[in-house]
Design an enzyme around this catalytic site. Sequence first.
Site, PDB file in Angstrom:
ATOM      1  N   GLY A   1     -14.736   5.316   7.962  1.00 29.95           N
ATOM      2  CA  GLY A   1     -15.260   4.099   7.357  1.00 29.95           C
ATOM      3  C   GLY A   1     -14.324   2.932   7.593  1.00 29.95           C
TER       4      GLY A   1
ATOM      5  N   ASN B   1      -4.213   0.737   8.630  1.00 31.61           N
ATOM      6  CA  ASN B   1      -3.044   0.363   9.434  1.00 31.61           C
ATOM      7  C   ASN B   1      -2.397  -0.908   8.859  1.00 31.61           C
ATOM      8  OD1 ASN B   1      -4.014   2.313  11.511  1.00 31.61           O
ATOM      9  ND2 ASN B   1      -5.567   0.747  11.838  1.00 31.61           N
TER      10      ASN B   1
ATOM     11  N   GLU C   1      -8.956  -0.348   1.226  1.00 31.53           N
ATOM     12  CA  GLU C   1      -7.966  -0.457   2.307  1.00 31.53           C
ATOM     13  C   GLU C   1      -6.830  -1.400   1.945  1.00 31.53           C
ATOM     14  OE1 GLU C   1      -8.210   1.748   4.508  1.00 31.53           O
ATOM     15  OE2 GLU C   1     -10.211   2.334   3.842  1.00 31.53           O
TER      16      GLU C   1
END
Length: 1002
Positions: free
Chosen positions: A435, A439, A471
């Site tokens: 998904g 990083n 994220e």
Amino acid sequence: MYITTCILFAHLLSFPLFENYPNMIENSMFEEEPDVVDLTFPALDPDEVAYEPRSSRLLVRGLGENDMDEDEEDCESSARLLGMSFMNRSSSHRPSSSPYTRQPPPRSCSRPSARTMVVCVLFLVIVASMTMVLYFLPGCTFTKTGCKPNKTTPIEPVYPESTNGTLFPWAQLRLPQSVHPLSYDLTLNPDLDNMIFSGRTVIDMLVLHNTKRIVLHSANLNITKATFKLGDGDASDVTVLEYKPAQQIAVKFTEDLKAGQHCVLTLEYSAKLSHTYDGFYNSSYTDKDGNKRVLAATQFEPLSARKAFPCFDEPAFKATFLVKITRKPNYKTLSNMPKANVTALPNGLLRDEFERTSVNMSTYLVAFIVADFTPISKNVSETLVSVYSVPEKKEHTEYALDTASKLLEFYNNFFEIGYPLKKLDLVAIPDFLAGAMENWGLITFRETSLLVGKQSSSLEKQVVASVIAHELAHQWFGNLVTMSWWNDLWLNEGFATYMQYTSLQTVFTSCVCLQGNLFLAVRFRAMEKDALNSSHAVSTEVNTPEQVEEMFDSVSYEKGASILLMLKASLPGDGQFRKGIIQYLNQFSGLNTDTNDLWNSLTQNVSEMMSSWTSQKGFPLVTVSRKGDQVTLTQEHFLLTSDNATHTSSLWNIPVTIKLQHQVSESLALPESVKWLKLNYRNTGFYIVHYGDEGWAALRDALSSNVSVLTHEDRASLIHNIFALSRLGRVSVRHVFNLLDYMTNETETTPVLEALLQLNNLYRLLDKRQEHTLVFGSLMNNQTWVEEESVSKQELRSALLETACGLNEENCTQQAKALFQKYVDSNGTTRIPGDLQQVVFNVAAQSDEDWPTLLNMYEHVTYDAEKRKMLRGLASTQDARRIVWILNAGLKGDIIQTQELPLVINTVCNGFAGYLFAWDFIQENWDHLIEKFPVGSFAIQTVIKSVTSQFSTQAHLYQVKGFFSSLKERGAQMRSVQEALETIRLNQRWMDKNLPTLKKWL
């Protein structure tokens, strides 16, 4: 490996009658819901035997089956029961005459006779003599086959053979700790025309312990040259050994590298761009003119940085990274840091050099992209935030930029630690399996997880916001503070999952209800997996690559988030949990941690309590027994499994909150006027409650009279719990449907969605047995087919209408067909409301005339969320030829991207016509599947669950067991296979037990 057995005794305690209720619990959580008593259970040492009242905290404890012998049962008649009491851990205040002190059993041994004593002494003398002879026997090691001569040197490990035939100097999957990297200089030269790349990696290292070897990771890299430099000495060529099964390379030395020395290893290599979704892989898309455009991107988590450059590819080997990438002038490059300079090369290419990372990073967080993407940007708190997409979709990036900017500011303030990098890029990759991936400074997404069209529904926007929130939370949990090894993946994923819901409810007040509903629903789904014997502890040992991949599941994500929510709800004061999180982040900034580091940072008192939730699989079933004015709680392992499985004897320290009919007090009393009680207020605890027949009947009667006596979360948890208890065999199907009778008065989305999901699961099982008598009644009488502003109503309407049309309810299918025809006639200019698109496309796909039309639309539509709904519609067809076509098209990857194959298989399996085709498909194409998706990966887990979870016959059990047994190292040992077999057995048991009753009831 060793196994310890421990018997823990429970103490049966009950409440005295308490007639006055003057004391309200001072907790802001309960200001609007005063009829709640918060009863949290402190951890107990097994040796503690006496307790006194303590504040308003309770502990539920109990034993599994067969944990005591008969003498122990006589001694402790209540050993398998759990009581409720207020407790004090301070031994200095325990009364010596406590009625709860466990007394030792009476001694019954008689004095041995003189003859017995003589025999015993002689036996001991003989044993001692033999032992001394064997000990002093020179040069001898005693084995089962006799005495073998001892070697004069220590036994050496059995080293494997490297590719050149010499011994490889390391024999473990984990790297040695003698050498640590300090920094990497990476130069990459991708050739997108030929799908290859070359590279040069310079690793500056520090020797921590004397060693004659350096061992690191490399996979599918052809190393062409290697040099080594020690300290200020000259660089010299070295031979690199490779052991491919462990994806390791090594350099051996004749003399020790000394602790404290610096050294540099330089490796030049070449490789092919990966054709799967990990490592440095190639991707493509079709532009607005119909031209194929290629690009290259990375996906390194968990074990694929080694496929792009030689490295110490474990989370604890943090270092800094300087990245240089060559490119054609018509491409752009991105990496974790801002671009420092661009150099023109003699061959017409450009070399982009990025700043060295300002933070130490684990290798799995390194990222780089070569593509022709277009950005939009804005500055947020001294950070340049950008969203990148293919040029044609630039107009779909504004919502993501706005959302990321708001969430970045929120996290900066919430954690009281500023985001440490100068820039934050969010990039939509056209072909991306996960998904999204966190990083550091370069977050990559599926297009459907980041891009939002101007006509998107509020529901679609909040799904994108949820992924972004997850994220961005990783930039602190996972990136700034990183788990030491993959066994504690939950420290990354559990926290990011928890924070995604917490942040959105604060930042976007309009989605408070939706996020709360979603968080509740995912907690329910995590329990369904964790109730299986094939589940695993939140923190569990992992050694092989497949085991690492399998950690990416609902236990690490949703259960991890759930126990954090439970802990927060149990801590005193609203800010205690946040304070502990900030302390954890500050203390371990830039470092690696394990689970105990987290508990120790939060408070001094939670470690023992919380370790019971992270160190063992599963969760407890708490049973409420009521007799007169006394309430007794018992706990046991809630385990959905066959009768011969082993139940754990472990206990959980359970923070229990109780909602009563009338009052709250620091002591729980239940006079006759209190007809019911509900444990686990707002379902913040990760456990299931059984109230007994009378308790369930009282709750049902209360809801039938007034649904608002319980919160919507509590009503949803009752529905979830009673279905779970039915699956366990503790509650009859009749009791389940009796509770659901109250649903005619239900006013909230959450309980309806949970009931609908449970009934749909039941329907699909019956459907696969060709039992078509199940009818849920009209589910859409009050549903409209026009634009709806309320997000919760969109969510409810979508689920209700998908179910109704799936059951061929005539009014529903006619409305959907009419909307689709209107959409086709307008050439796509007439909008179908976002929450109705799925049901409309599903109905269209059942038509011989409309399925090809829908396929043509799918091939040309540019908006990704709508495209995915069309794909789900296409895969819902009941036409056998089309089912086979769409499965093969997903594997081939031209018309349908292979990244969507798990979704296609899952959708096909939901239909009656497709589930057997899908099962045949994965058997025939297993080797192709594991080329695309790593063994144990979430994609493979999804595929296995999809094709097996609705089987409920002995014949299918034999088929599934036989197929996966034949795979051996290609997947036979996966946890998801054991989960599949267990689920089929449970389905079979449940159907055999309940099908006659269901037929009669329905």
